[in-house]
Design a protein around this motif. Structure first.
Motif, short mmCIF file in Angstrom:
data_model
loop_
_atom_site.label_atom_id
_atom_site.label_comp_id
_atom_site.label_asym_id
_atom_site.label_seq_id
_atom_site.Cartn_x
_atom_site.Cartn_y
_atom_site.Cartn_z
N GLU A 182 0.98 2.88 4.83
CA GLU A 182 0.98 2.79 3.37
C GLU A 182 -0.29 2.09 2.91
N TYR A 183 -0.68 2.36 1.68
CA TYR A 183 -1.91 1.82 1.12
C TYR A 183 -1.57 1.07 -0.17
N THR A 184 -2.24 -0.03 -0.39
CA THR A 184 -1.90 -0.86 -1.53
C THR A 184 -3.12 -1.57 -2.09
N ARG A 185 -3.05 -1.92 -3.39
CA ARG A 185 -4.05 -2.79 -4.01
C ARG A 185 -3.47 -4.19 -4.18
N ASN A 186 -2.21 -4.35 -3.85
CA ASN A 186 -1.56 -5.66 -3.94
C ASN A 186 -1.86 -6.44 -2.67
N GLY A 187 -2.73 -7.43 -2.78
CA GLY A 187 -3.16 -8.17 -1.60
C GLY A 187 -2.42 -9.48 -1.37
N SER A 188 -1.17 -9.57 -1.83
CA SER A 188 -0.38 -10.77 -1.63
C SER A 188 0.29 -10.70 -0.26
N PHE A 198 -10.09 7.29 -0.38
CA PHE A 198 -9.72 8.70 -0.42
C PHE A 198 -10.67 9.46 -1.34
N ILE A 199 -10.87 10.73 -1.02
CA ILE A 199 -11.75 11.55 -1.84
C ILE A 199 -11.13 11.82 -3.21
N ALA A 200 -9.79 11.84 -3.28
CA ALA A 200 -9.08 12.05 -4.54
C ALA A 200 -7.89 11.09 -4.62
N PRO A 201 -8.13 9.83 -4.96
CA PRO A 201 -7.04 8.84 -4.97
C PRO A 201 -5.93 9.16 -5.97
N ASP A 202 -6.23 9.92 -7.03
CA ASP A 202 -5.17 10.24 -7.98
C ASP A 202 -4.15 11.23 -7.40
N GLY A 203 -4.43 11.73 -6.18
CA GLY A 203 -3.48 12.60 -5.49
C GLY A 203 -2.54 11.84 -4.57
N LEU A 204 -2.67 10.51 -4.50
CA LEU A 204 -1.78 9.71 -3.67
C LEU A 204 -0.36 9.73 -4.21
N LYS A 205 0.60 9.63 -3.32
CA LYS A 205 2.01 9.61 -3.71
C LYS A 205 2.47 8.17 -3.92
N THR A 251 1.13 6.57 -0.41
CA THR A 251 0.93 7.25 0.87
C THR A 251 0.02 8.45 0.63
N ALA A 252 -0.66 8.87 1.68
CA ALA A 252 -1.59 10.00 1.57
C ALA A 252 -0.83 11.31 1.44
N THR A 253 -1.42 12.26 0.73
CA THR A 253 -0.87 13.61 0.58
C THR A 253 -2.00 14.62 0.80
N GLY A 254 -1.63 15.90 0.76
CA GLY A 254 -2.65 16.93 0.86
C GLY A 254 -3.61 16.90 -0.31
#
Length: 269
Positions: free
Chosen positions: A101-107, A185-192, A200-203
């Protein structure tokens, strides 16, 4: 026809209200990224339809997009509170499902086994140190040994701006445990969206590319800080009023169509 046309408008207005409400509800959620709604018209036509007589039959939601603009950085003073001053995501792995999983929450905090984890118990991923050099070919959980090779107990942990995780022991010695792995990611707005400010990453997003903080397009690491939500309350309230007016206008159109139909029925009687 006017009933169904206005009904699509009502449904779209409800969707926009839901999106705005979700943004407002997460205005104080660390690492949250707001969403916006885009609409498209629906037109009924065929190859023999006169373009001058084409009638629209409503609208639809074309996209609910995520906006990954940087939120305000808040200093906390905690060594395991991390923020990225630019692009990228912290990489975590669930010890139960094994899902990345990927996050911007660094706590982050340290658990009883020495693993650095977030509130969902997903473990922070680092690049290992191999023969004194950073190996970006693989990633692993970062685990702090409770004692060093000399038997001295663990004292504290720090994370530098370039991502090095360093454990300090009571005898004054340090141990480099790895470098925080940052993904992009090349297209972060496509993340789920998975909730809890994780994705999480998607196609549509494409596969993750990894690197050290502050390299290439990746943002630098800021220890002792957290990134706040990028929701602008004033902007969302304006959107809320606009969506409400949108809903009311479509409801009024349905009411008008009902009155006209009733008038026609009365004339026939």
């Amino acid at each position: 026809m006017s009933y169904y046309t206005s009904l699509t408008g009502l449904k779209n207005a409800q969707t926009e209200l839901n999106v705005v409400a979700h943004n407002i509800a997460n205005a104080e959620t660390t690492g949250f990224k707001k969403s916006s709604t885009a609409f498209a018209d629906i037109v009924s036509s065929s190859v023999i339809t006169d373009p001058a007589l084409t009638v629209g039959i409503g609208s639809r939601v074309s996209k609910i997009s995520q906006e990954f603009s940087l939120g305000a950085i808040e200093q906390t003073g905690s060594a395991l509170d991390l923020a990225l001053d630019g692009e990228g995501f912290f990489t975590t792995v669930s010890p139960v499902s094994g899902q990345t999983e990927y996050t911007r929450n660094g706590s982050f905090t340290v658990d009883g086994n020495g693993f650095i984890k977030n509130a969902s118990n997903a473990r922070l991923q680092v690049f290992p140190i191999v023969n004194g050099a950073v190996s970006t070919a693989s990633r692993q959980d970062v685990q702090i040994p409770t004692v060093n090779a000399s038997g001295s107990p663990y004292s504290s942990v720090t994370i530098s701006q370039d991502g090095h995780v360093t454990a300090t022991y009571d005898d004054g010695s340090n141990s480099d445990l790895g470098v925080v792995a940052v993904a992009n990611f090349i297209a972060p707005d496509g993340l789920k969206q998975m909730g809890a400010s994780t994705w999480t990453a998607t196609g549509k997003s494409g596969a993750a590319t990894y690197g050290q903080p502050g390299t290439g397009t990746l943002g630098g690491l800021m220890s002792g800080s957290l990134e706040r939500s990028n929701v602008d309350i004033a902007e969302e309230l304006v959107e809320l009023i606009s969506a409400q007016r949108y809903f009311q206008a479509n409801a009024k159109a349905i009411d008008t169509a009902t009155q006209i139909s009733q008038t026609v029925i009365n004339l026939r009687n």
